[in-house]
Design a protein around this motif. Sequence first.
Motif, PDB file in Angstrom:
ATOM      1  N   THR A 106       0.832  -4.089   4.156  1.00  0.00           N
ATOM      2  CA  THR A 106       0.560  -3.012   4.782  1.00  0.00           C
ATOM      3  C   THR A 106       1.414  -2.647   5.921  1.00  0.00           C
ATOM      4  O   THR A 106       1.983  -1.390   5.950  1.00  0.00           O
TER       5      THR A 106
ATOM      6  N   ARG B  69       0.958  -1.175  -0.089  1.00  0.00           N
ATOM      7  CA  ARG B  69       0.097   0.142  -0.194  1.00  0.00           C
ATOM      8  C   ARG B  69       0.893   1.405   0.016  1.00  0.00           C
ATOM      9  O   ARG B  69       1.871   1.180   0.522  1.00  0.00           O
TER      10      ARG B  69
ATOM     11  N   ALA C 245       2.394   1.967   3.490  1.00  0.00           N
ATOM     12  CA  ALA C 245       2.968   0.898   4.208  1.00  0.00           C
ATOM     13  C   ALA C 245       3.994   1.355   5.149  1.00  0.00           C
ATOM     14  O   ALA C 245       4.536   2.107   5.019  1.00  0.00           O
TER      15      ALA C 245
ATOM     16  N   TYR D  20      -2.880  -6.223  -0.124  1.00  0.00           N
ATOM     17  CA  TYR D  20      -1.667  -5.668  -0.110  1.00  0.00           C
ATOM     18  C   TYR D  20      -0.789  -5.766   1.108  1.00  0.00           C
ATOM     19  O   TYR D  20      -1.474  -5.822   2.056  1.00  0.00           O
TER      20      TYR D  20
END
Length: 138
Positions: free
Chosen positions: A127, A42, A45, A125
């Motif tokens: 993260t 992301r 992240a 995703y």
Amino acid sequence: MSTTSIADQTSQADIEAIKQVVAKVEHVQNNELPDEFVALFRADAIWTTGHGKRLFGRDAISAFTHQVLPGGMQGATVTFEVEHVLFIRPDVAAVKVRQVYRNLDGTKDVGTPMFVMAKEDGQWYLTACQNTIVVDTD
């Protein structure tokens, strides 16, 4: 008729999708593909490397990865195995991974990353991730 509920089917499909992301991490590291690695995160992240370097945001993760990944796997391979998935919510999962680096000389280093993953627009995703090196205490 199957006794698997819709929720179980969704969870199983998500587990398979999560395993695919982890397999992609393995692939991009072994093939030294920093852009493909960074795309798994992301934008906001958090990544903590196995040596404790804290990286906040995809830009910082990208800068670090572009420094260390090209040439970083020379003479080595890495495997990742999903050991456990804990769904915190249907779209957030804590994923425990076993990581093994094998060097050409036959030695290996073991890591135990924790990947917190979020599902957005049908895609999982990375993260908030913490990589941890396992130190042999024998």
